[in-house]
Design a protein around this motif. Structure first.
Motif, PDB file in Angstrom:
ATOM      1  N   TYR A   1       0.815  -1.217   0.000  1.00  0.00           N
ATOM      2  CA  TYR A   1       0.000   0.000   0.000  1.00  0.00           C
ATOM      3  C   TYR A   1       0.847   1.264   0.000  1.00  0.00           C
ATOM      4  O   TYR A   1       0.456   2.278  -0.562  1.00  0.00           O
ATOM      5  CB  TYR A   1      -0.943  -0.018   1.201  1.00  0.00           C
ATOM      6  N   THR A   2       2.008   1.198   0.609  1.00  0.00           N
ATOM      7  CA  THR A   2       2.863   2.385   0.687  1.00  0.00           C
ATOM      8  C   THR A   2       3.942   2.414  -0.393  1.00  0.00           C
ATOM      9  O   THR A   2       4.752   3.330  -0.422  1.00  0.00           O
ATOM     10  CB  THR A   2       3.530   2.484   2.075  1.00  0.00           C
ATOM     11  N   ALA A   3       3.944   1.431  -1.286  1.00  0.00           N
ATOM     12  CA  ALA A   3       4.945   1.377  -2.354  1.00  0.00           C
ATOM     13  C   ALA A   3       4.761   2.545  -3.315  1.00  0.00           C
ATOM     14  O   ALA A   3       3.637   2.957  -3.611  1.00  0.00           O
ATOM     15  CB  ALA A   3       4.846   0.058  -3.104  1.00  0.00           C
ATOM     16  N   ILE A   4       5.857   3.048  -3.793  1.00  0.00           N
ATOM     17  CA  ILE A   4       5.815   4.140  -4.769  1.00  0.00           C
ATOM     18  C   ILE A   4       5.673   3.580  -6.180  1.00  0.00           C
ATOM     19  O   ILE A   4       4.951   4.126  -7.008  1.00  0.00           O
ATOM     20  CB  ILE A   4       7.074   5.017  -4.636  1.00  0.00           C
ATOM     21  N   GLU A   5       6.340   2.473  -6.448  1.00  0.00           N
ATOM     22  CA  GLU A   5       6.265   1.846  -7.761  1.00  0.00           C
ATOM     23  C   GLU A   5       5.558   0.493  -7.653  1.00  0.00           C
ATOM     24  O   GLU A   5       5.679  -0.202  -6.656  1.00  0.00           O
ATOM     25  CB  GLU A   5       7.673   1.645  -8.324  1.00  0.00           C
ATOM     26  N   ASN A   6       4.821   0.144  -8.685  1.00  0.00           N
ATOM     27  CA  ASN A   6       4.134  -1.157  -8.776  1.00  0.00           C
ATOM     28  C   ASN A   6       3.145  -1.396  -7.641  1.00  0.00           C
ATOM     29  O   ASN A   6       2.915  -2.535  -7.246  1.00  0.00           O
ATOM     30  CB  ASN A   6       5.154  -2.303  -8.832  1.00  0.00           C
ATOM     31  N   ARG A   7       2.554  -0.348  -7.120  1.00  0.00           N
ATOM     32  CA  ARG A   7       1.625  -0.478  -5.992  1.00  0.00           C
ATOM     33  C   ARG A   7       0.455  -1.405  -6.316  1.00  0.00           C
ATOM     34  O   ARG A   7       0.136  -2.303  -5.539  1.00  0.00           O
ATOM     35  CB  ARG A   7       1.098   0.882  -5.566  1.00  0.00           C
ATOM     36  N   GLU A   8      -0.175  -1.186  -7.456  1.00  0.00           N
ATOM     37  CA  GLU A   8      -1.363  -1.979  -7.798  1.00  0.00           C
ATOM     38  C   GLU A   8      -1.029  -3.469  -7.866  1.00  0.00           C
ATOM     39  O   GLU A   8      -1.759  -4.305  -7.329  1.00  0.00           O
ATOM     40  CB  GLU A   8      -1.937  -1.509  -9.132  1.00  0.00           C
ATOM     41  N   GLU A   9       0.076  -3.807  -8.510  1.00  0.00           N
ATOM     42  CA  GLU A   9       0.487  -5.210  -8.614  1.00  0.00           C
ATOM     43  C   GLU A   9       0.824  -5.778  -7.241  1.00  0.00           C
ATOM     44  O   GLU A   9       0.455  -6.919  -6.921  1.00  0.00           O
ATOM     45  CB  GLU A   9       1.690  -5.329  -9.557  1.00  0.00           C
ATOM     46  N   MET A  10       1.507  -5.006  -6.412  1.00  0.00           N
ATOM     47  CA  MET A  10       1.882  -5.482  -5.081  1.00  0.00           C
ATOM     48  C   MET A  10       0.656  -5.709  -4.207  1.00  0.00           C
ATOM     49  O   MET A  10       0.594  -6.679  -3.456  1.00  0.00           O
ATOM     50  CB  MET A  10       2.858  -4.502  -4.430  1.00  0.00           C
ATOM     51  N   VAL A  11      -0.337  -4.825  -4.296  1.00  0.00           N
ATOM     52  CA  VAL A  11      -1.571  -5.003  -3.526  1.00  0.00           C
ATOM     53  C   VAL A  11      -2.305  -6.255  -4.008  1.00  0.00           C
ATOM     54  O   VAL A  11      -2.815  -7.038  -3.204  1.00  0.00           O
ATOM     55  CB  VAL A  11      -2.466  -3.748  -3.603  1.00  0.00           C
ATOM     56  N   ARG A  12      -2.336  -6.465  -5.326  1.00  0.00           N
ATOM     57  CA  ARG A  12      -2.983  -7.657  -5.868  1.00  0.00           C
ATOM     58  C   ARG A  12      -2.285  -8.920  -5.362  1.00  0.00           C
ATOM     59  O   ARG A  12      -2.934  -9.883  -4.949  1.00  0.00           O
ATOM     60  CB  ARG A  12      -2.972  -7.629  -7.395  1.00  0.00           C
TER      61      ARG A  12
ATOM     62  N   SER B   1      -0.580  -9.197  -2.631  1.00  0.00           N
ATOM     63  CA  SER B   1      -0.867  -9.303  -1.203  1.00  0.00           C
ATOM     64  C   SER B   1      -2.241  -9.945  -0.981  1.00  0.00           C
ATOM     65  O   SER B   1      -2.398 -10.819  -0.127  1.00  0.00           O
ATOM     66  CB  SER B   1      -0.813  -7.917  -0.557  1.00  0.00           C
ATOM     67  N   ALA B   2      -3.215  -9.535  -1.765  1.00  0.00           N
ATOM     68  CA  ALA B   2      -4.557 -10.119  -1.657  1.00  0.00           C
ATOM     69  C   ALA B   2      -4.536 -11.603  -1.977  1.00  0.00           C
ATOM     70  O   ALA B   2      -5.266 -12.398  -1.368  1.00  0.00           O
ATOM     71  CB  ALA B   2      -5.521  -9.398  -2.588  1.00  0.00           C
ATOM     72  N   SER B   3      -3.681 -11.993  -2.907  1.00  0.00           N
ATOM     73  CA  SER B   3      -3.636 -13.407  -3.286  1.00  0.00           C
ATOM     74  C   SER B   3      -3.081 -14.293  -2.173  1.00  0.00           C
ATOM     75  O   SER B   3      -3.241 -15.508  -2.218  1.00  0.00           O
ATOM     76  CB  SER B   3      -2.838 -13.598  -4.575  1.00  0.00           C
ATOM     77  N   LEU B   4      -2.448 -13.694  -1.154  1.00  0.00           N
ATOM     78  CA  LEU B   4      -2.010 -14.487  -0.006  1.00  0.00           C
ATOM     79  C   LEU B   4      -3.207 -15.036   0.772  1.00  0.00           C
ATOM     80  O   LEU B   4      -3.177 -16.147   1.287  1.00  0.00           O
ATOM     81  CB  LEU B   4      -1.139 -13.653   0.924  1.00  0.00           C
ATOM     82  N   LEU B   5      -4.258 -14.232   0.857  1.00  0.00           N
ATOM     83  CA  LEU B   5      -5.463 -14.652   1.570  1.00  0.00           C
ATOM     84  C   LEU B   5      -6.451 -15.388   0.672  1.00  0.00           C
ATOM     85  O   LEU B   5      -7.135 -16.304   1.110  1.00  0.00           O
ATOM     86  CB  LEU B   5      -6.163 -13.444   2.199  1.00  0.00           C
ATOM     87  N   PHE B   6      -6.528 -14.946  -0.559  1.00  0.00           N
ATOM     88  CA  PHE B   6      -7.478 -15.507  -1.521  1.00  0.00           C
ATOM     89  C   PHE B   6      -6.737 -15.837  -2.808  1.00  0.00           C
ATOM     90  O   PHE B   6      -6.714 -15.040  -3.738  1.00  0.00           O
ATOM     91  CB  PHE B   6      -8.621 -14.512  -1.801  1.00  0.00           C
ATOM     92  N   PRO B   7      -6.115 -17.018  -2.886  1.00  0.00           N
ATOM     93  CA  PRO B   7      -5.281 -17.365  -4.038  1.00  0.00           C
ATOM     94  C   PRO B   7      -5.975 -17.226  -5.390  1.00  0.00           C
ATOM     95  O   PRO B   7      -5.327 -16.879  -6.367  1.00  0.00           O
ATOM     96  CB  PRO B   7      -4.894 -18.818  -3.777  1.00  0.00           C
ATOM     97  N   SER B   8      -7.269 -17.431  -5.476  1.00  0.00           N
ATOM     98  CA  SER B   8      -7.947 -17.336  -6.770  1.00  0.00           C
ATOM     99  C   SER B   8      -8.059 -15.899  -7.254  1.00  0.00           C
ATOM    100  O   SER B   8      -8.313 -15.663  -8.428  1.00  0.00           O
ATOM    101  CB  SER B   8      -9.329 -17.968  -6.703  1.00  0.00           C
ATOM    102  N   VAL B   9      -7.867 -14.922  -6.384  1.00  0.00           N
ATOM    103  CA  VAL B   9      -7.924 -13.506  -6.798  1.00  0.00           C
ATOM    104  C   VAL B   9      -6.852 -13.222  -7.826  1.00  0.00           C
ATOM    105  O   VAL B   9      -7.092 -12.525  -8.801  1.00  0.00           O
ATOM    106  CB  VAL B   9      -7.762 -12.561  -5.571  1.00  0.00           C
TER     107      VAL B   9
END
Length: 64
Positions: A40-51, A53-61
């Motif tokens: 969330y606090t990343a300056i570069e590639n934030r959207e990919e990093m958040v995605r 991160s979400a896949s850690l909880l919900f792998p199908s995301v």
């Protein structure tokens, strides 16, 4: 509802909100929260990093 349904809806111009829920332990939450905070606090590639991160909880995301 499956990924195929969502893709078919998207092709016809429809948008769908999907909500997921599951209980997790404190250790799993702590690991995910650290990953999410970094993403969330990343300056570069934030959207990919958040995605990712979400896949850690919900792998199908990550596969949609």
């Amino acid at each position: 509802m499956t990924a195929n349904h969502l893709q078919r809806f998207a092709r016809t111009g429809l948008r769908t909100l999907v909500v997921a829920y599951r209980e997790i332990g404190e250790e799993e939450y702590t690991a995910w929260k650290a990953s999410y905070d970094e993403a969330y606090t990343a300056i570069e590639n934030r959207e990919e990093m958040v995605r990712l991160s979400a896949s850690l909880l919900f792998p199908s995301v990550g596969s949609m």
